[in-house]
Design a protein around this motif. Structure first.
Motif, short mmCIF file in Angstrom:
data_model
loop_
_atom_site.label_atom_id
_atom_site.label_comp_id
_atom_site.label_asym_id
_atom_site.label_seq_id
_atom_site.Cartn_x
_atom_site.Cartn_y
_atom_site.Cartn_z
N ALA A 52 8.34 23.09 -16.57
CA ALA A 52 9.19 22.41 -17.30
C ALA A 52 10.24 21.88 -16.91
CB ALA A 52 9.82 24.21 -17.90
N ARG A 53 10.22 22.55 -15.38
CA ARG A 53 11.44 21.16 -14.34
C ARG A 53 10.54 20.73 -13.84
NH1 ARG A 53 14.46 21.91 -9.25
NH2 ARG A 53 14.48 19.76 -8.89
N TYR A 54 9.55 19.68 -13.43
CA TYR A 54 8.42 19.07 -13.70
C TYR A 54 8.65 18.50 -14.43
CZ TYR A 54 4.51 15.79 -12.22
OH TYR A 54 4.25 14.89 -11.52
N PHE A 55 7.90 18.45 -15.86
CA PHE A 55 8.25 17.32 -17.02
C PHE A 55 9.87 17.22 -17.74
CE2 PHE A 55 3.65 19.45 -18.16
CZ PHE A 55 3.19 18.37 -17.27
N GLU A 56 10.39 17.69 -17.03
CA GLU A 56 12.32 17.55 -16.55
C GLU A 56 12.27 16.37 -16.06
OE1 GLU A 56 14.72 18.02 -18.63
OE2 GLU A 56 16.51 18.05 -17.82
N ASP A 57 11.75 16.39 -15.08
CA ASP A 57 12.31 15.61 -13.57
C ASP A 57 11.25 14.62 -14.33
OD1 ASP A 57 13.39 16.92 -12.04
OD2 ASP A 57 12.35 17.92 -11.22
N HIS A 58 9.65 14.03 -15.05
CA HIS A 58 9.41 12.93 -15.19
C HIS A 58 9.16 12.96 -16.40
CE1 HIS A 58 8.10 14.32 -10.95
NE2 HIS A 58 7.84 13.72 -10.77
N LYS A 59 9.96 12.50 -17.41
CA LYS A 59 10.05 12.36 -17.93
C LYS A 59 9.76 10.79 -18.53
CE LYS A 59 13.97 14.53 -19.95
NZ LYS A 59 15.41 14.40 -19.43
N SER A 60 8.65 10.93 -19.74
CA SER A 60 8.37 9.80 -20.39
C SER A 60 8.26 9.79 -22.16
CB SER A 60 6.34 9.66 -19.93
OG SER A 60 5.55 9.28 -20.55
N ALA A 61 8.11 8.72 -22.35
CA ALA A 61 8.58 8.26 -23.72
C ALA A 61 7.39 8.06 -24.22
CB ALA A 61 9.57 6.98 -24.10
N LYS A 62 5.89 7.65 -23.79
CA LYS A 62 4.65 7.48 -24.40
C LYS A 62 3.88 8.91 -23.61
CE LYS A 62 4.63 2.59 -23.03
NZ LYS A 62 3.45 2.49 -22.36
N PRO A 63 2.60 9.14 -24.21
CA PRO A 63 2.10 10.36 -23.85
C PRO A 63 1.97 10.00 -22.10
CG PRO A 63 1.73 9.79 -26.11
CD PRO A 63 2.43 8.57 -25.67
N TYR A 64 1.17 11.23 -22.13
CA TYR A 64 1.21 10.87 -20.20
C TYR A 64 -0.46 10.76 -19.94
CZ TYR A 64 5.48 14.25 -19.54
OH TYR A 64 7.27 14.43 -19.47
N LYS A 65 -0.26 10.11 -18.80
CA LYS A 65 -2.11 9.48 -18.46
C LYS A 65 -2.13 10.60 -17.05
CE LYS A 65 -1.55 4.92 -19.90
NZ LYS A 65 -0.75 4.00 -19.76
N LEU A 66 -3.51 10.14 -17.06
CA LEU A 66 -4.76 10.63 -16.85
C LEU A 66 -3.42 11.50 -14.88
CD1 LEU A 66 -6.36 12.71 -16.97
CD2 LEU A 66 -8.40 12.04 -15.66
N ARG A 67 -3.64 9.85 -14.85
CA ARG A 67 -2.89 10.55 -13.39
C ARG A 67 -1.76 10.72 -13.08
NH1 ARG A 67 -0.41 5.61 -13.23
NH2 ARG A 67 -1.65 3.63 -14.85
N GLN A 68 -0.42 10.62 -14.28
CA GLN A 68 1.01 11.27 -14.36
C GLN A 68 -0.12 12.88 -14.03
OE1 GLN A 68 1.79 8.61 -17.50
NE2 GLN A 68 3.39 8.71 -16.48
N LEU A 69 -0.74 13.71 -15.24
CA LEU A 69 -0.83 14.96 -15.12
C LEU A 69 -1.78 15.62 -13.25
CD1 LEU A 69 -1.94 14.58 -18.87
CD2 LEU A 69 0.19 15.57 -17.79
N PHE A 70 -1.72 14.90 -12.51
CA PHE A 70 -2.64 14.94 -11.50
C PHE A 70 -1.44 16.76 -10.75
CE2 PHE A 70 -3.50 14.89 -6.91
CZ PHE A 70 -4.82 14.99 -7.01
N ILE A 71 -0.57 16.43 -10.75
CA ILE A 71 0.32 17.31 -10.40
C ILE A 71 0.47 18.71 -10.65
CG2 ILE A 71 2.14 17.58 -8.20
CD1 ILE A 71 2.72 14.73 -7.83
#
Lengths: 628, 373
Positions: B129-148
């Protein structure tokens, strides 16, 4: 309230709501499916499943694996398995088990046989928990049970492995025994045990249980009311236990047993070159097969209450005053500390006075002027009283520890005792009393507070024999899986150094040779031709009677107060291969009683060596002849 | 001041319904564990499981209150710390943990035996929750954004898998996957990730030990192990089915009392309940669980911000997966995995974690109208 999210960073967008609609629907669908399944089981199939729960005809049968075989160093099997045909009873919910058992009894009576209920049987049996009624029954009983299965619902014949020890009592205190797991085993944190498993209970069977026991197999069968299998629903084969090869030499073991000949005591033989145990016998012993059937309460009580302690392995758990076998340590201490030289003489007139007390030598008339060599050969007490007095208790304790006494050897065997090496500090801590000078005199000949185990004694002499390496005694050569893969191989472990001057070794080893081989030596009963046995006798007092009173009262001293006979030795003198300690409880003199037992063991050992090395031996003796 | 901010609405909006549902399920749990342990009577030297469970519920209620009082935004700030501590506990388990039934899962801290993998279920939700709160994205997440996030999930997953505890590891993976799917993943990325996993399977398989392979085969095909899992399932289905519409009555389930049922206090508690209380009891329990889950999702939907939504969604999916997999397993429709039933199975760490999770739900619910900044 409609606009409650206005201005906030709320994520409630239409797509967002859409996602939740999907989630809600999925949850509803899944729960509906679960409820349908629940309905199907509990309503549609209820009658059928209720019947199954009442008869519960599905049996989970454990298959006990074959326990690993134990062999000695020459491949002689000392623990094996036999198939045992057991009459088993599966208690149902309806049938009265006492009635069934009496019915079985009547059937047996027709053939003039009796029912021999195992200790496991009790009147209150748990439904569907199989109970062994009888173990290891003959073919006649098997035939009766099989033929009458209709009138004996729930009773059937099962085959399971049973432990067989070809040497019986001879190896019992070493190997231990096996039996069904008890509450302690189940709660030991070893999760692999389940009720009804066979576990090693003592000795090697216990120590190596995790290797020996193998892995349970199991089968799931559907049975009819007669406990006859209708359908096999699956089977997992048991995995046999791993086989264990020990360092024991059965011939030496047997010789020790025969030598002890029913007297209470123990004998241990080990290889001074690495600590490998060749024989470990403790008497009296017990019949390990008694436990196969589940031992009866009386038998068990008898074993535990027997004052001669048949369930104790006296080699590791018996503690005795070392008597004169301690003189090697006193002599080594004297030489190392420069208190004596090999030529230093003391006068023995048959007694030694200290304060108002006289300590006697075992030889009434005394030994006259004696030097170290004769003092050891003839075991002169007065000589060692003098040396002990000069050393003092703490120096003696220092050397006793150096020889590995007063500390466990760490052998992988249950209940190893530590023994006692007394010192001034020890006495103060233990008895809250200062050390008395007279006590030094007692410990100089291995009496008083000194205690050691036969294993420690043998190991101390073994270390002296091999020139100063203290090995940890071990009995396990290797473990092989049932299909012959090597799982574990034992490497000798060095646990200490007996650092003495070379001269000390030389002088004392000559004296120990003299004990056995010279005129007047106390250990001449252990002489074996061409073996160059070196040894030391010991006679340790159980109660503190003055030496002369002891002689006078000899007849009247009750057996349990008679002296312990000790003998410890190694052979050959150069490059020794075997070290032995023998202790016979309340039997009299070490030279007369214990030394002959050691000789029998030595003979058994060297006879085999001679057979194996015949060509070499002949060549050697030829060489000897040439030299002569 | 986010921490312990007093606001009348905190109290007014307190979620009494949620508390009532949870306490009802806990009460059923206690009664049920009492029955499951009933015939153990003879042993008697330890305090019975139901007493212990009662104490765990009380401890859980404290955890719930704490999780409710501290603003979840404040809690989320410490998410990485909480996660780090839990990872450290998992490492400690590997070093000093207790082994029971061939699996090393527990450690003792000051006499309290805890199972850190249970705590991880909440920690992973907070950290994601914290991670995605810090890394908000308007578009669906791409693979490299999901690496961490993938790394964050894999670390505890591998640690728990190695214990080995396939069930809990699977739950961690399922919760995380649910959260990540929920916040949105690019379809292409999904496809790539999926094929990547498929491709790596044979390689991983190559490195597995024989017994691990065996375990996995049995997991996917319990027929291969008719004696372990198969036997359990048969006995469980007999227990449930023989309960019938009305059940055999409290303390009267023969399958339970005669010990045919395996793991009665943990994985197979539902079977005990269904045998003694019948379809009626099972129906009520399922409805309670369903209400709980839907309620939790509702809280996620109405949360004030993305952070609250993700936390609530994570907890709701944790409950959903565990309830559905466990009940599906004992009903014989899913393979046997060691996943306990929330609030019903005996287990201290699970109880405390779940109660803390409920506290978080109440927290998010009560603060849904409060503006910050």
């Amino acid at each position: 309230m409609e606009n409650r999210f206005t201005g906030l960073n709320a994520p409630e967008t239409p797509e967002f709501r859409q996602k939740f609609k999907v989630v809600f629907s999925v949850v509803l669908i899944v729960f509906s499916l679960l409820l349908i399944r629940l309905w199907y089981l509990q309503v549609i199939k209820a009658t059928e499943l209720r019947e199954r729960s009442e008869s519960n005809s599905v049996r989970f049968r454990k298959i006990i694996p074959m326990r690993g075989v134990i062999t000695d160093r020459n491949g002689v099997v000392i623990a094996d398995n036999l198939p045992s045909f057991d009459v088993v009873y599966m208690p149902g919910t309806t049938e009265d088990n006492e009635q069934l058992v009496s019915r079985l009894q009547i059937l047996y009576a027709r053939k003039k046989m009796q029912i021999d209920l195992s200790s496991q049987y009790s009147k209150k049996a748990r439904p569907f928990m199989p109970v062994k009624l009888e173990r290891n029954v003959g073919m006649e009983k098997v035939a009766i049970v099989e033929a009458n299965s209709v009138t004996l619902p729930g009773i059937y014949v099962d085959v399971s492995p049973m432990r067989l020890y070809p040497q019986g009592e001879i190896t019992a205190s070493l190997l231990g025994y096996t039996g069904e797991v008890d509450k302690d085993d189940l709660e030991s944190g070893d999760s692999e045990y389940t009720l009804g498993d066979i576990a090693g209970k003592h000795g090697v069977e216990k120590v190596l249980d995790s290797y020996l026991r193998g892995r349970n197999g199991a089968e799931l069968v559907e049975v009819n009311v007669h406990e006859k299998e209708i359908q096999n629903l699956g089977r997992v084969e048991p995995q046999p236990g791993s086989n264990v090869v020990m360092t024991i030499d059965s011939d030496v073991q047997k010789a020790a047993w025969l030598g002890l000949n029913g007297k209470a005591g123990s004998a241990i033989a080990l290889d001074p070159r690495d600590g490998a145990i060749l024989a470990m016998v403790s008497t009296p012993s017990f019949d390990p097969h008694l436990f196969n059937m589940g031992i009866t309460a009386e038998h068990w009580r008898d074993l535990l209450q027997n004052p001669l302690a048949p369930m104790t392995n006296k080699v590791v758990s018996g503690q005795y005053p070392p008597g004169s076998t301690y003189k090697l340590i006193i002599a080594a201490a004297g030489l190392e500390e420069g208190i004596i030289t090999p030529h230093k003489q003391f006068f023995c007139g048959g007694g030694f006075t200290m304060g108002n007390r006289t300590f006697r030598c075992w030889k009434k008339g005394g030994h006259g002027h004696v030097s170290l060599h004769r003092a050891l050969v003839e075991s002169c007490d007065v000589y060692f009283y003098n040396v002990g007095k000069l050393l003092g208790p703490d120096k003696i304790a220092k050397y006793a520890r150096l020889f590995g006494l007063g500390q466990p050897t760490g052998i992988a065997f249950p209940n190893e005792k530590t023994g006692i090496v007394p010192s001034q500090q020890w006495k103060l801590a233990r008895m809250k009393q200062p050390w008395l000078p007279g006590e030094t005199i007692s410990i100089a000949i291995g009496q008083g507070y000194n205690l050691l185990t036969p294993l420690q004694l043998a190991n101390a002499y073994a270390a002296f024999a091999n020139g100063g390496i203290i090995w940890q005694p071990y009995y396990l050569q290797r473990i092989e899986s049932f299909d012959g893969k090597k799982l574990k191989e034992f490497k000798p472990v060095k646990i200490g150094n007996l650092t003495l001057k070379k001269e000390t070794f030389d002088v004392l080893s000559k004296a120990l040779w003299g004990v056995v081989n010279e005129e007047g030596g106390t250990g001449r009963n252990a002489m074996v031709l061409n073996a160059n046995v070196c040894g030391k006798t010991g006679t340790s007092q159980v109660i503190g009677l003055p030496q002369d009173a002891r002689a006078r009262l000899a007849k009247r001293i009750r057996d349990m107060h008679k002296d312990h006979a000790l003998f410890v030795c190694y052979a050959p003198q150069k490059n020794p291969e075997i070290a032995i300690a023998v202790i016979v409880e309340n039997a009299g003199g070490g030279g007369a009683v214990a030394a002959p037992i050691a000789r029998q063991m030595l003979e058994a050992y060297f006879k085999k060596q001679a057979q194996e090395k015949k060509p070499v031996a002949i060549a050697q003796s030829a060489a000897v002849r040439k030299n002569q | 001041m986010l921490f312990l901010k007093y606001d009348k609405r905190n109290y007014r909006d307190f979620d009494w319904a949620l508390l009532a549902i949870v306490l009802s399920i806990c009460a059923i749990g206690i009664i049920n564990i009492y029955s499951a342990g009933h015939s153990y009577g003879g042993a008697g030297e330890q305090s019975p499981f139901y007493i212990k469970q009662l104490l765990w519920i009380l401890l859980g209620l404290i955890a719930m209150i704490v999780a409710f009082l501290i603003d979840y935004r404040f809690l989320a700030r410490g998410a990485y710390v909480i996660f780090g501590i839990t990872i450290a506990l998992l490492l400690l388990v590997h070093l000093f943990g207790y082994t029971m039934h061939g699996s090393q899962r527990w450690i003792s801290i000051g006499g309290l035996v805890i199972q850190p993998s249970e705590l991880m279920k909440i920690a992973i939700i907070l950290v994601l929750a914290r991670y995605f709160e810090d890394h908000k994205s308007a578009k669906p997440y791409k693979l490299r954004q999901l690496f961490i996030p993938a790394l964050i999930v894999l670390l505890p997953f591998v640690l728990i898998l190695k214990q080995p505890d396939l069930g809990t590891a699977l739950v961690i993976l399922l919760i995380s996957a649910s959260v990540i799917f929920f916040i949105g993943v690019n379809w292409k990325s999904l496809l790539i990730a999926f094929s990547g996993v498929l491709l790596s399977v044979p390689i991983v398989w190559h490195f597995l030990k024989d017994y691990q392979k065996e375990r996995l085969i049995i997991f996917f095909n319990p027929e291969r192990d008719p004696l372990g899992a198969g036997y359990h399932i048969i006995q469980s289905m007999i227990a449930i089915g023989s309960g019938g519409l009305l059940g055999k009555g409290f303390l009267s389930g023969s399958q339970t009392q005669l010990k045919f049922l395996p793991e009665q206090q943990t994985d197979f508690v539902f079977s005990v309940f269904a045998e003694e209380w019948g379809f009626i009891g099972g129906f009520i329990l399922l409805i309670l669980f369903m209400s709980l889950i839907l309620w939790a999702f509702k809280i996620a939907l109405h949360a004030r911000d993305l952070l609250g939504t993700i936390i609530a969604f994570g907890i709701a999916s944790l409950l959903s997966w565990q309830v559905c997999i466990n009940i599906g397993m004992v009903l014989g429709v899913l393979p046997v995995v060691g996943i306990p039933l929330p609030f019903l199975s005996y287990g201290g760490s699970a109880m405390v974690s779940l109660m803390a999770g409920i506290g978080l739900l109440m927290n998010i619910n009560a603060r849904r109208f409060i503006m910050h900044k």
